[in-house]
Design an enzyme around this catalytic site. Structure first.
Site, PDB file in Angstrom:
ATOM      1  N   TYR A  71      -3.969  -0.537   7.234  1.00 33.26           N
ATOM      2  CA  TYR A  71      -5.097   0.152   6.344  1.00 33.26           C
ATOM      3  C   TYR A  71      -6.295  -0.344   7.879  1.00 33.26           C
ATOM      4  O   TYR A  71      -5.918  -1.751   8.812  1.00 33.26           O
ATOM      5  CB  TYR A  71      -4.638  -1.050   5.925  1.00 33.26           C
ATOM      6  CG  TYR A  71      -4.600  -0.712   4.481  1.00 33.26           C
ATOM      7  CD1 TYR A  71      -3.895   0.816   3.881  1.00 33.26           C
ATOM      8  CD2 TYR A  71      -5.058  -1.878   2.890  1.00 33.26           C
ATOM      9  CE1 TYR A  71      -3.335   0.716   2.577  1.00 33.26           C
ATOM     10  CE2 TYR A  71      -4.103  -1.118   1.786  1.00 33.26           C
ATOM     11  CZ  TYR A  71      -3.735   0.306   1.440  1.00 33.26           C
ATOM     12  OH  TYR A  71      -3.172   0.813   0.424  1.00 33.26           O
ATOM     13  N   LYS A 110       2.689   2.334  -9.298  1.00 32.26           N
ATOM     14  CA  LYS A 110       2.321   3.950  -8.831  1.00 32.26           C
ATOM     15  C   LYS A 110       4.155   4.500  -8.957  1.00 32.26           C
ATOM     16  O   LYS A 110       4.267   3.871  -9.180  1.00 32.26           O
ATOM     17  CB  LYS A 110       2.601   4.151  -6.723  1.00 32.26           C
ATOM     18  CG  LYS A 110       1.513   2.894  -6.024  1.00 32.26           C
ATOM     19  CD  LYS A 110       0.139   3.705  -5.841  1.00 32.26           C
ATOM     20  CE  LYS A 110      -0.931   3.146  -5.614  1.00 32.26           C
ATOM     21  NZ  LYS A 110      -1.659   3.527  -5.623  1.00 32.26           N
ATOM     22  N   ASN A 124      -1.465   9.583  -7.194  1.00 28.53           N
ATOM     23  CA  ASN A 124      -1.988   9.873  -5.816  1.00 28.53           C
ATOM     24  C   ASN A 124      -1.803  11.193  -5.481  1.00 28.53           C
ATOM     25  O   ASN A 124      -1.241  11.175  -4.040  1.00 28.53           O
ATOM     26  CB  ASN A 124      -1.154   8.947  -4.193  1.00 28.53           C
ATOM     27  CG  ASN A 124      -1.581   6.986  -4.800  1.00 28.53           C
ATOM     28  OD1 ASN A 124      -1.150   6.512  -6.140  1.00 28.53           O
ATOM     29  ND2 ASN A 124      -2.469   6.857  -3.952  1.00 28.53           N
ATOM     30  N   LYS A 136      -1.064  -1.845 -12.954  1.00 33.36           N
ATOM     31  CA  LYS A 136      -1.634  -0.499 -12.386  1.00 33.36           C
ATOM     32  C   LYS A 136      -0.225  -0.107 -11.765  1.00 33.36           C
ATOM     33  O   LYS A 136       0.262  -0.627 -11.086  1.00 33.36           O
ATOM     34  CB  LYS A 136      -2.533   0.223 -11.670  1.00 33.36           C
ATOM     35  CG  LYS A 136      -2.727   1.689 -11.535  1.00 33.36           C
ATOM     36  CD  LYS A 136      -3.833   2.593 -11.260  1.00 33.36           C
ATOM     37  CE  LYS A 136      -4.156   1.903  -9.479  1.00 33.36           C
ATOM     38  NZ  LYS A 136      -5.297   2.527  -9.511  1.00 33.36           N
ATOM     39  N   GLY A 175       0.769  -1.132   0.237  1.00 33.00           N
ATOM     40  CA  GLY A 175       0.005   0.143   0.349  1.00 33.00           C
ATOM     41  C   GLY A 175       1.001   1.553  -0.384  1.00 33.00           C
ATOM     42  O   GLY A 175       0.138   2.430  -0.065  1.00 33.00           O
ATOM     43  N   SER A 176       2.097   1.284  -0.224  1.00 31.42           N
ATOM     44  CA  SER A 176       3.165   2.338  -0.475  1.00 31.42           C
ATOM     45  C   SER A 176       3.258   3.201  -1.595  1.00 31.42           C
ATOM     46  O   SER A 176       2.764   2.927  -2.485  1.00 31.42           O
ATOM     47  CB  SER A 176       3.788   1.724   0.173  1.00 31.42           C
ATOM     48  OG  SER A 176       4.929   1.312  -0.394  1.00 31.42           O
ATOM     49  N   ASP A 177       3.059   4.196  -1.238  1.00 26.67           N
ATOM     50  CA  ASP A 177       2.937   4.929  -2.985  1.00 26.67           C
ATOM     51  C   ASP A 177       3.145   6.950  -2.179  1.00 26.67           C
ATOM     52  O   ASP A 177       4.009   7.061  -0.492  1.00 26.67           O
ATOM     53  CB  ASP A 177       1.441   5.451  -3.356  1.00 26.67           C
ATOM     54  CG  ASP A 177       0.678   5.788  -2.095  1.00 26.67           C
ATOM     55  OD1 ASP A 177       0.388   7.010  -2.295  1.00 26.67           O
ATOM     56  OD2 ASP A 177      -0.972   5.464  -2.435  1.00 26.67           O
ATOM     57  N   GLU A 229     -11.077   8.099  -6.250  1.00 21.29           N
ATOM     58  CA  GLU A 229     -11.049   7.754  -4.827  1.00 21.29           C
ATOM     59  C   GLU A 229     -11.560   8.921  -4.110  1.00 21.29           C
ATOM     60  O   GLU A 229     -11.892   8.223  -2.738  1.00 21.29           O
ATOM     61  CB  GLU A 229      -9.590   6.308  -4.582  1.00 21.29           C
ATOM     62  CG  GLU A 229      -8.817   7.586  -4.534  1.00 21.29           C
ATOM     63  CD  GLU A 229      -7.621   6.676  -4.421  1.00 21.29           C
ATOM     64  OE1 GLU A 229      -6.996   6.189  -5.246  1.00 21.29           O
ATOM     65  OE2 GLU A 229      -6.901   5.921  -2.983  1.00 21.29           O
ATOM     66  N   ASP A 266      -0.239   5.928 -10.965  1.00 22.04           N
ATOM     67  CA  ASP A 266      -1.148   6.574 -10.301  1.00 22.04           C
ATOM     68  C   ASP A 266      -0.674   7.202  -9.372  1.00 22.04           C
ATOM     69  O   ASP A 266       0.245   6.558  -9.187  1.00 22.04           O
ATOM     70  CB  ASP A 266      -1.819   5.524  -9.742  1.00 22.04           C
ATOM     71  CG  ASP A 266      -2.671   5.798  -8.529  1.00 22.04           C
ATOM     72  OD1 ASP A 266      -3.045   7.558  -8.419  1.00 22.04           O
ATOM     73  OD2 ASP A 266      -3.235   5.339  -7.669  1.00 22.04           O
ATOM     74  N   GLU A 300      -4.254   8.648 -13.095  1.00 22.68           N
ATOM     75  CA  GLU A 300      -4.805   8.496 -11.844  1.00 22.68           C
ATOM     76  C   GLU A 300      -4.731   9.664 -10.720  1.00 22.68           C
ATOM     77  O   GLU A 300      -2.908   9.592 -11.242  1.00 22.68           O
ATOM     78  CB  GLU A 300      -4.802   6.707 -11.271  1.00 22.68           C
ATOM     79  CG  GLU A 300      -5.831   7.230 -10.554  1.00 22.68           C
ATOM     80  CD  GLU A 300      -6.222   5.281  -9.883  1.00 22.68           C
ATOM     81  OE1 GLU A 300      -6.510   4.258 -10.745  1.00 22.68           O
ATOM     82  OE2 GLU A 300      -6.399   4.987  -8.819  1.00 22.68           O
ATOM     83  N   HIS A 327     -12.767   2.249  -7.946  1.00 17.39           N
ATOM     84  CA  HIS A 327     -11.355   2.262  -6.955  1.00 17.39           C
ATOM     85  C   HIS A 327     -11.536   1.217  -6.245  1.00 17.39           C
ATOM     86  O   HIS A 327     -12.698   0.940  -5.465  1.00 17.39           O
ATOM     87  CB  HIS A 327     -11.124   3.251  -5.962  1.00 17.39           C
ATOM     88  CG  HIS A 327      -9.818   2.904  -5.134  1.00 17.39           C
ATOM     89  ND1 HIS A 327     -10.963   3.721  -4.031  1.00 17.39           N
ATOM     90  CD2 HIS A 327      -9.221   2.919  -5.168  1.00 17.39           C
ATOM     91  CE1 HIS A 327      -9.620   3.632  -2.894  1.00 17.39           C
ATOM     92  NE2 HIS A 327      -8.538   2.825  -3.501  1.00 17.39           N
ATOM     93  N   ALA A 328     -10.589  -0.036  -5.869  1.00 13.71           N
ATOM     94  CA  ALA A 328     -11.121  -0.889  -4.420  1.00 13.71           C
ATOM     95  C   ALA A 328      -9.305  -1.264  -4.371  1.00 13.71           C
ATOM     96  O   ALA A 328      -8.200  -0.195  -3.896  1.00 13.71           O
ATOM     97  CB  ALA A 328     -11.119  -1.851  -4.896  1.00 13.71           C
ATOM     98  N   GLY A 329      -9.486  -2.089  -2.592  1.00 12.72           N
ATOM     99  CA  GLY A 329      -8.255  -2.379  -2.659  1.00 12.72           C
ATOM    100  C   GLY A 329      -8.373  -1.714  -0.694  1.00 12.72           C
ATOM    101  O   GLY A 329      -9.482  -2.454  -0.422  1.00 12.72           O
ATOM    102  N   ASP A 382     -15.507   5.109  -5.286  1.00 12.88           N
ATOM    103  CA  ASP A 382     -14.989   4.570  -4.422  1.00 12.88           C
ATOM    104  C   ASP A 382     -16.541   4.352  -3.243  1.00 12.88           C
ATOM    105  O   ASP A 382     -17.220   4.951  -3.472  1.00 12.88           O
ATOM    106  CB  ASP A 382     -14.094   5.032  -3.669  1.00 12.88           C
ATOM    107  CG  ASP A 382     -13.803   4.708  -2.002  1.00 12.88           C
ATOM    108  OD1 ASP A 382     -12.546   4.609  -1.834  1.00 12.88           O
ATOM    109  OD2 ASP A 382     -14.565   4.122  -1.323  1.00 12.88           O
TER     110      ASP A 382
END
Lengths: 433, 433
Positions: free
Chosen positions: B31, B213, B243, B211, B21-23, B294, B241, B267, B344-346, B317
């Site tokens: 999370y 980041k 972010n 995708k 989950g790092s961006d 998102e 993406d 994105e 968007h998901a995750g 989202d």
């Protein structure tokens, strides 16, 4: 500048009982403050708050409390760095970013830090800010997401252009104050006689503009505008405020029906999130100008309102965006686009806060009072240690050190929710916690 | 449908330990879910949550708890009325309106009500929604602030146009599922070998899009895009993406430097609040398309992104805007403007939720899968009672009644913050409260 403790208070005033503050979107507000006190080792304290209208003030207080680790025990000398740290925290940012409950919490804490800073400097905040150099002011800001409209260099240019004449403007402000307009006559809950009487009083007290709430019923709005126009006379500025009541097409039609009464501006005709909607309304109702800002969430939305030519008056709020720092960026954006700032006030203590920002704007940013007025509402000032003073329809420049943001100890006790005596009418004991 | 209790749980997974989950904006997320359970007399329960990334999950949980009086003890049969009541509450509205912490709380509660409704009906939510009539669907919505782009009649027209072929699309969905793309290869915290290996695995597993980041370092981005392009081959859709990492001009320059690798979409190039910024970027980087959503706070911002021609893919989202009801309005807006929705998901459980909305879109709104994919990330599904199933790079249509939103009881206990065993490593006792 070291903070050793952050304490919060859930303070609510039962304003819904009197229909003060009633408008087309907000029929029964209980004006409230999610209030924060920052304590230091040396005894100086900083005070700030988020303004809400009742339910949810506990959520707002919880959000302020969550910021404790960002200020307590930390060196808070560099308020630009503190602001960017808090706003940039990636985990808290997810809750916004830079909007709603979390952003108002940041506002409360940053404003409390500024109150503390000004107290330690022994100056009212407006003067403290006005005496900073352009470079020091720019160091307070976060230019993220606004550089397409305002660069650091643009900001420096604006601030440097305002350097000449600063001293004279400070003297002018001290002598004459800053013009106010009053919304007190225009609440929807008031009957026609009260409206007429309050319009008359506003004129007698020297106000040069008033504002009426509109948007609930068109026939009522016409009748009330007619009364206000009769009392105030042709040409006297009477603004109207719809408090987000309309969709775009309704706004255009409704304002068209009020045009004969020559509204000075139309405030919040639709959603504060709808930049393109505001722009469409502005095009269609011209030359009647559009004003907005009290619910605008951050500098990024203000940037777009200005880019889209959607507003003729920018109504910043002292406690919704990220506090003093972000509001300085907003003042600079307004100056860049040549749009006068006429701050939103009222609520709990918003007049007390926002006078400092408008006075700083006059001295060090726009350099002008043309077309500028600060909203004034005669609510709840008695609860403040250093309440605003209005003379001849103008805000008198405050002289006490700080941001005028401290509530009186007696008010904190009496209006504490839910266990203060005003709310705990059954005189029950609080639960053991 | 009567709710007798609303309970909340602060659930956090220590994902920052693995850099999952790092961006570029979120280097170390934990999370988390601000989780809500609605209980009924009959034993059926509804589950919902707001997704956060760690700190502040307690604020979010407090906000959900504040909605208790809006559902407990009330008749919740008409979910359109419940939604409009909660969103329209003037006092809570002040904390947004319709954005940030308070709006995500509304999302959690509305989604829990929909989970309950679908369980009582014995159907997966996507099917329950798909079988509603156009009139019933329109009754769920709040058209306030969007009628300049989508009227009630427009919505009815779109829904009626999708009526023919519904049955066939339901069968198609049951047979083939809904296409997914995977973001799992592309987290910034992963090294090149892991990136290469995960790209290869994505292809092997049948995904038709991946995708990456981007946005922290341009040289890194080029190297990683080159690796992904080598593994996936020319023409394979590789989205990027950022972010929200860039200002408008930086975005245009950075994307220009990545253009040679043919990104499928870009994105979140800048602030989710910057509709005009997104539109400017879209104009400058064309034909590379822009995607966002998102962090878009509500239907009003989506409306403007569509009006401004700022996005080619709309990434709703499931748990940020006001739940199922507002997301249906957003699906209809997208259909009106002919823009495909790629959700968007995750996060925690966003895949579980959003599959239902995309499937409903296919069956009853857009009627099409062209250009549509649902994001998939292989995180944390093991904590759900009814986790998503991916086969051949597609989401398998869920058959269990409900919204797939229930967390397992063991996970609720283990990851409870701060006193669950995962967090309370010192094995201290909770404070007496």
């Amino acid at each position: 500048m070291r903070v050793v403790a952050l304490e919060t208070h859930d303070i609510r005033f039962p304003t819904s009982l009197e229909l003060d503050g009633s408008d087309a979107m907000n029929p029964d507000p209980d004006y409230s403050a999610a209030y924060v006190v920052l304590r230091t080792d040396e005894g100086a304290k900083g005070h700030g708050f988020a303004f809400t209208i009742g339910r949810g003030n506990d959520i707002q207080t919880t959000a302020i409390k969550a910021l404790e680790p960002y200020v307590v025990g930390r060196d808070c000398s560099d308020l630009g760095a503190v602001y960017r740290d808090i706003v940039g925290d990636s985990q808290l940012r997810w809750l916004g970013p830079e909007k709603g409950v979390m952003h108002m919490a940041i506002s409360a804490v940053m404003n409390a830090l500024w109150d503390l800073r000004a107290k330690l400097a022994g100056k009212p905040l407006w003067l403290l800010l006005a005496e900073l150099s352009p470079e020091e002011i720019v160091d307070l800001l976060d230019f993220r997401y606004i550089t397409d409209a305002l660069t650091q260099q643009d900001a420096l240019d604006i601030l440097r252009a305002a350097e000449p004449g600063k001293r004279a403007r400070i003297e002018q402000l001290r002598a004459d104050g800053f013009p106010a307009y009053t919304t007190s006559p225009g609440w929807l809950g008031y009957d026609d006689d009260k409206l007429r009487r309050l319009c008359k009083e506003a004129l007698d007290e020297g106000f040069t503009q008033i504002k009426l709430k509109v948007g609930a019923d068109l026939d009522d709005d016409k009748r009330r505008m007619r009364i206000a126009r009769e009392v105030c006379g042709t040409g006297f500025p009477i603004a109207v405020d719809a408090n987000q009541r309309w969709d775009v097409e309704t706004a255009i039609a409704w304002i068209g029906a009020l045009a004969e009464f020559e509204p000075w501006w139309v405030e919040e005709p639709t959603s504060p999130d709808d930049m393109l909607g505001h722009a469409a309304i502005a095009r269609e109702i011209a030359p009647i100008p559009v004003a907005t800002g009290e619910h605008v969430q951050n500098r990024i939305v203000f940037k777009q309102l200005l880019q889209a030519g959607a507003i003729s008056f920018l109504q910043l709020d002292a406690a919704r965006v990220g506090g003093v720092n972000e509001n300085i960026a907003i003042l600079l954006l307004a100056a860049k686009f040549g749009v006068p700032v006429c701050p939103h006030a009222g609520g709990v203590g918003l007049c007390e806060l926002v006078q400092h920002l408008a006075m700083f704007d006059f001295i060090a940013v726009s350099g002008s009072m043309d077309g500028r007025v600060i909203e004034y509402i005669d609510h709840l000032h008695e609860h403040f240690v250093d309440p605003v003073v209005i003379e001849n329809g103008s805000y008198v420049a405050p002289l006490a050190p700080g941001f005028s943001s401290a509530l009186r100890a007696e008010s904190l006790a009496e209006f504490a929710y839910p266990w203060g005596p005003v709310w705990n009418t059954a005189n029950e004991s609080p639960p053991i916690s």
